[in-house]
Scaffold this active site. Structure first.
Site, PDB file in Angstrom:
ATOM      1  N   HIS A 116       0.874  -1.175   0.000  1.00  0.00           N
ATOM      2  CA  HIS A 116       0.000   0.000   0.000  1.00  0.00           C
ATOM      3  C   HIS A 116       0.910   1.224   0.000  1.00  0.00           C
ATOM      4  O   HIS A 116       2.009   1.199   0.557  1.00  0.00           O
ATOM      5  CB  HIS A 116      -0.841  -0.047   1.288  1.00  0.00           C
ATOM      6  CG  HIS A 116      -1.937   0.965   1.351  1.00  0.00           C
ATOM      7  ND1 HIS A 116      -1.712   2.282   1.648  1.00  0.00           N
ATOM      8  CD2 HIS A 116      -3.281   0.844   1.176  1.00  0.00           C
ATOM      9  CE1 HIS A 116      -2.863   2.928   1.659  1.00  0.00           C
ATOM     10  NE2 HIS A 116      -3.834   2.082   1.371  1.00  0.00           N
ATOM     11  N   ASP A 192       3.135  -3.890   8.050  1.00  0.00           N
ATOM     12  CA  ASP A 192       1.889  -3.141   7.945  1.00  0.00           C
ATOM     13  C   ASP A 192       0.753  -4.140   8.158  1.00  0.00           C
ATOM     14  O   ASP A 192       0.497  -4.997   7.311  1.00  0.00           O
ATOM     15  CB  ASP A 192       1.842  -2.504   6.544  1.00  0.00           C
ATOM     16  CG  ASP A 192       0.486  -1.905   6.213  1.00  0.00           C
ATOM     17  OD1 ASP A 192      -0.469  -2.079   6.989  1.00  0.00           O
ATOM     18  OD2 ASP A 192       0.383  -1.269   5.152  1.00  0.00           O
ATOM     19  N   GLN A 195      -4.519  -4.718   7.021  1.00  0.00           N
ATOM     20  CA  GLN A 195      -5.527  -5.646   6.509  1.00  0.00           C
ATOM     21  C   GLN A 195      -5.599  -6.938   7.326  1.00  0.00           C
ATOM     22  O   GLN A 195      -6.462  -7.773   7.078  1.00  0.00           O
ATOM     23  CB  GLN A 195      -5.233  -5.994   5.046  1.00  0.00           C
ATOM     24  CG  GLN A 195      -5.441  -4.836   4.091  1.00  0.00           C
ATOM     25  CD  GLN A 195      -6.892  -4.383   4.006  1.00  0.00           C
ATOM     26  OE1 GLN A 195      -7.819  -5.170   4.197  1.00  0.00           O
ATOM     27  NE2 GLN A 195      -7.098  -3.113   3.729  1.00  0.00           N
ATOM     28  N   LYS A 218     -10.411  -0.240  10.463  1.00  0.00           N
ATOM     29  CA  LYS A 218     -10.558  -1.485   9.687  1.00  0.00           C
ATOM     30  C   LYS A 218     -10.886  -2.652  10.621  1.00  0.00           C
ATOM     31  O   LYS A 218     -11.041  -3.779  10.198  1.00  0.00           O
ATOM     32  CB  LYS A 218      -9.285  -1.775   8.899  1.00  0.00           C
ATOM     33  CG  LYS A 218      -9.014  -0.718   7.813  1.00  0.00           C
ATOM     34  CD  LYS A 218      -7.850  -1.082   6.985  1.00  0.00           C
ATOM     35  CE  LYS A 218      -7.259   0.084   6.234  1.00  0.00           C
ATOM     36  NZ  LYS A 218      -8.002   0.460   5.029  1.00  0.00           N
ATOM     37  N   CYS A 358      -4.773   2.305  -3.788  1.00  0.00           N
ATOM     38  CA  CYS A 358      -3.546   2.858  -3.152  1.00  0.00           C
ATOM     39  C   CYS A 358      -2.396   1.855  -3.182  1.00  0.00           C
ATOM     40  O   CYS A 358      -1.545   1.869  -2.282  1.00  0.00           O
ATOM     41  CB  CYS A 358      -3.796   3.282  -1.709  1.00  0.00           C
ATOM     42  SG  CYS A 358      -5.061   4.509  -1.514  1.00  0.00           S
TER      43      CYS A 358
HETATM   44  N1  PLP Z   1      -1.901  -0.322   4.594  1.00  0.00           N
HETATM   45  C1  PLP Z   1      -2.832  -1.119   4.057  1.00  0.00           C
HETATM   46  C2  PLP Z   1      -2.470  -2.518   3.685  1.00  0.00           C
HETATM   47  C3  PLP Z   1      -4.128  -0.635   3.877  1.00  0.00           C
HETATM   48  O1  PLP Z   1      -5.053  -1.429   3.339  1.00  0.00           O
HETATM   49  C4  PLP Z   1      -4.435   0.690   4.260  1.00  0.00           C
HETATM   50  C5  PLP Z   1      -5.773   1.251   4.036  1.00  0.00           C
HETATM   51  O2  PLP Z   1      -6.442   0.942   3.081  1.00  0.00           O
HETATM   52  C6  PLP Z   1      -3.421   1.464   4.825  1.00  0.00           C
HETATM   53  C7  PLP Z   1      -2.174   0.930   4.976  1.00  0.00           C
HETATM   54  C8  PLP Z   1      -3.667   2.870   5.260  1.00  0.00           C
HETATM   55  O3  PLP Z   1      -4.528   2.920   6.341  1.00  0.00           O
HETATM   56  P1  PLP Z   1      -5.020   4.318   6.917  1.00  0.00           P
HETATM   57  O4  PLP Z   1      -5.621   5.058   5.747  1.00  0.00           O
HETATM   58  O5  PLP Z   1      -6.030   3.960   7.944  1.00  0.00           O
HETATM   59  O6  PLP Z   1      -3.841   5.026   7.462  1.00  0.00           O
END
Ligand code: PLP
Length: 400
Positions: A116, A192, A195, A218, A358
């Site tokens: 992401h 990260d 998910q 999430k 993203c």
């Molecule tokens: N990392 C992953 C794998 C994600 O799916 C997301 C959000 O879609 C993020 C990071 C970013 O999360 P946030 O927008 O809550 O900071």
């Protein structure tokens, strides 16, 4: 009443007859979480760590209890390893600031193309500032090439960053294996977990990683709150990146002493209601239990596979059925733009996501403009998948 029906009653937006298949972007919030935040605002609304009156002490207790709930939930060795942030993006950017000046020019950082943007762009900027070489890891068979990732780690590797689960492909990465290899060469492994936390039980200690970031929204919690977990040994060696109130033990006009960990990393007034809400969301899911959550999700996954396989015009991303994954299905339909599909689905109150999600490294490597992404939450049902499929059939035939 079946458990799934009781669960659905907790989510007020579902009363509006929507089919919500976008929990990977943001999950809905159960009423118990809203109630917990409401109680804070109505009954003991005050700042933490400051007042000696009952309200403030109660707020402090709830806030610190939330830290313990979260620490237990992710298998942290101690609650002090849990730092509250605004979300995954905030946590990763924070970590990139905290880790500055620890590495030497000429070292490298490993970044999978599946990441992401939140776990790619902060590290690209970090690499530029610190003079690190970026080593991107590509795809094999439509998923992250984990063997290539392991092979790319060498004596000059400073950092390996990895999404625990791809937010496009839904595939689960072997964070433990990657971390073990990183540690063999003295590199840090940063994960990260955005998910992952709502879908699989996590133990950061068992994974043996150095840091783990995720977002509350999430995980059926509120927006504006997230967690950055950092291994205590590493945390002790990091200098706070922000200064201000609540992160200092004492200040004179010439000197200052940091507050203990983790307070020194939480300058200013934090999102107190959101922290309380996130802990309530975790308690709520834990009361339901992983057994139900995972069995239910597997049922949806198996059903979705059957539906996709019986429609050869759906081109699924993310490789074979045997690959461990969560309820996240990204696909394209030849000749129909993903935004047209999501628009037509939206007209039937079916909420999905369209585009690059993203994670443009994936679309770039696959040579596609984007995909439709369907992601499941605890409240979804096979009946909803049937309705989705009926609409997809109708869209497909309209465009032929
Ligand atoms: N990392 C992953 C794998 C994600 O799916 C997301 C959000 O879609 C993020 C990071 C970013 O999360 P946030 O927008 O809550 O900071």
């Amino acid at each position: 009443m079946k458990l799934i029906d009781t669960i659905r009653l907790e989510f007020s937006p579902l009363i509006q007859d929507i089919i919500y298949l976008d929990s990977g972007a943001s999950a809905l919030t159960p009423n118990v979480v809203l109630d917990a935040m409401n109680t804070y605002y109505r009954e003991y609304r005050s700042n933490i760590h400051r007042g000696l009156y009952d309200f403030s002490e109660r707020a402090t207790t709830e806030y610190e209890n939330a830290r313990e709930t979260i620490a237990q939930f992710i298998g942290a060795n101690r609650p002090e390893e849990v730092i509250f942030t605004r979300g995954t993006t905030d946590g990763i950017n924070m970590l990139a600031e905290l880790l500055q000046d620890r590495f030497e020019k000429g070292q490298n950082i490993i970044i999978p193309v599946t990441e992401h943007h939140s776990n790619m762009l902060p590290w690209r900027e970090f690499a530029r500032r610190q003079g690190l070489e970026i080593r991107y890891i590509g795809l094999k068979g439509g998923i992250l090439d984990e063997l290539a990732l392991l092979a790319a780690i060498d004596e000059k590797t400073a950092l390996v960053v990895i999404g625990h689960i791809s937010n496009v492909l839904g595939t689960i990465h072997d964070a433990k294996k990657i971390s073990d290899k990183a540690h063999k060469v003295g590199a840090l492994c940063i994960v990260d977990g955005a998910q992952a936390v709502a879908h699989i039980p996590i133990s950061v200690s068992d994974l043996g990683i150095d840091a783990y970031a995720f977002s509350g929204h999430k995980l059926y919690g509120p927006t504006g709150i997230g967690v950055l977990w950092v291994n205590y040994t590493l945390l002790q060696n990091l200098k706070p990146h922000r200064t201000g109130g609540d992160m200092v033990e004492y200040v004179t006009l010439d000197t200052m002493e940091y507050a203990p960990i983790p307070q020194r990393f939480e300058a200013g007034t934090p999102p107190i209601a959101e922290v309380i809400g996130l802990a309530r969301a975790i308690q709520w899911t834990q009361d339901i239990g992983w057994e139900f959550i995972q069995n239910h999700e597997q049922e949806l996954i198996q059903y979705m596979w059957q539906q996709i396989v019986s429609r050869p015009w759906i081109e699924l991303l993310g490789g074979e059925k045997s690959i461990p994954r969560i309820g996240c299905f990204a696909f394209t339909i030849k000749g129909i733009h993903t935004h047209d599909i999501s628009y037509l689905l939206a007209k039937q109150s079916i909420c999905v996501r369209a585009g690059q999600h993203c994670a443009s490294g994936i679309t770039e490597k696959l040579g596609i403009a984007g995909s439709i992404r369907v992601t499941f939450g605890i409240y979804n049902t096979v009946e909803e998948i049937d309705i989705l499929m009926r609409e997809l059939d109708s869209i497909y035939h309209k465009f032929q």
